[in-house]
Design a protein around this motif. Sequence first.
Motif, PDB file in Angstrom:
ATOM      1  N   ILE A  10       3.562   6.764   4.005  1.00 57.13           N
ATOM      2  CA  ILE A  10       3.830   5.463   4.618  1.00 57.13           C
ATOM      3  C   ILE A  10       5.328   5.136   4.544  1.00 57.13           C
ATOM      4  O   ILE A  10       5.893   4.533   5.449  1.00 57.13           O
ATOM      5  CB  ILE A  10       3.006   4.351   3.918  1.00 57.13           C
ATOM      6  N   HIS A  11       5.940   5.538   3.425  1.00 56.17           N
ATOM      7  CA  HIS A  11       7.375   5.300   3.226  1.00 56.17           C
ATOM      8  C   HIS A  11       8.043   6.649   2.957  1.00 56.17           C
ATOM      9  O   HIS A  11       8.128   7.074   1.804  1.00 56.17           O
ATOM     10  CB  HIS A  11       7.607   4.354   2.046  1.00 56.17           C
ATOM     11  N   MET A  45      10.104   7.773  -0.108  1.00 58.93           N
ATOM     12  CA  MET A  45       9.520   7.830  -1.458  1.00 58.93           C
ATOM     13  C   MET A  45       9.100   9.258  -1.753  1.00 58.93           C
ATOM     14  O   MET A  45       8.166   9.773  -1.144  1.00 58.93           O
ATOM     15  CB  MET A  45       8.279   6.932  -1.546  1.00 58.93           C
ATOM     16  N   CYS A  52       5.118   9.726  -0.348  1.00 62.28           N
ATOM     17  CA  CYS A  52       4.300   8.678   0.239  1.00 62.28           C
ATOM     18  C   CYS A  52       4.495   8.788   1.746  1.00 62.28           C
ATOM     19  O   CYS A  52       5.624   8.700   2.226  1.00 62.28           O
ATOM     20  CB  CYS A  52       4.749   7.313  -0.274  1.00 62.28           C
ATOM     21  N   ARG A  99       0.832  -1.189   0.000  1.00 60.62           N
ATOM     22  CA  ARG A  99       0.000   0.000   0.000  1.00 60.62           C
ATOM     23  C   ARG A  99       0.879   1.255   0.000  1.00 60.62           C
ATOM     24  O   ARG A  99       1.885   1.307   0.695  1.00 60.62           O
ATOM     25  CB  ARG A  99      -0.836  -0.041   1.271  1.00 60.62           C
ATOM     26  N   HIS A 100       0.516   2.259  -0.813  1.00 57.80           N
ATOM     27  CA  HIS A 100       1.251   3.520  -0.855  1.00 57.80           C
ATOM     28  C   HIS A 100       0.268   4.669  -0.812  1.00 57.80           C
ATOM     29  O   HIS A 100      -0.929   4.467  -0.990  1.00 57.80           O
ATOM     30  CB  HIS A 100       2.056   3.645  -2.159  1.00 57.80           C
ATOM     31  N   ASP A 101       0.771   5.877  -0.631  1.00 52.65           N
ATOM     32  CA  ASP A 101      -0.087   7.015  -0.892  1.00 52.65           C
ATOM     33  C   ASP A 101       0.653   8.078  -1.690  1.00 52.65           C
ATOM     34  O   ASP A 101       1.875   8.031  -1.858  1.00 52.65           O
ATOM     35  CB  ASP A 101      -0.771   7.552   0.374  1.00 52.65           C
TER      36      ASP A 101
END
Length: 139
Positions: free
Chosen positions: A123-124, A127, A121, A67-69
């Motif tokens: 979450i990460h 990125m 992103c 999952r990314h955003d």
Amino acid sequence: MVNVWSWMTIVALSGACWLATVVPVESQAEQSVDVTIRDFTFLVTKEAPLRLGLPTVIRVRNEDAERHDFGSTMFEGLPTRIENDGVIAYGRGMEGVLLDPKREATIRFNMERPGRYTFRCSIHPNMKGELLLLSAEAV
Ligand SMILES: [Cu+2]
């Protein structure tokens, strides 16, 4: 023989290029950017420099199994329409969109402020990517 054939190939190729340059002019109402997320990296594809005052579509595709955003301050204060997995959200002050594995989202808004905009992103945090918005005079 060989020369004639390659000449014809060149004509066919330049014909294709001509089409590619003419089509965006006809559909001038919208400019688009494709963002692909692959292996925890944002890959950006666009036809031309992004210009202000044009409706802009950002298509974000998550090809990872993770999952990314996609979030950015570039939509700040702007009416923005986000379509994600069949759900359409519309409003101001949207920060981005969450993408499940193998999903795609579409973000529509009007570019109003020139500048260099980063997206990321959440979450990460490593990125990251960047989009450059030009004012009409600069093009
Ligand atoms: Cu991510």
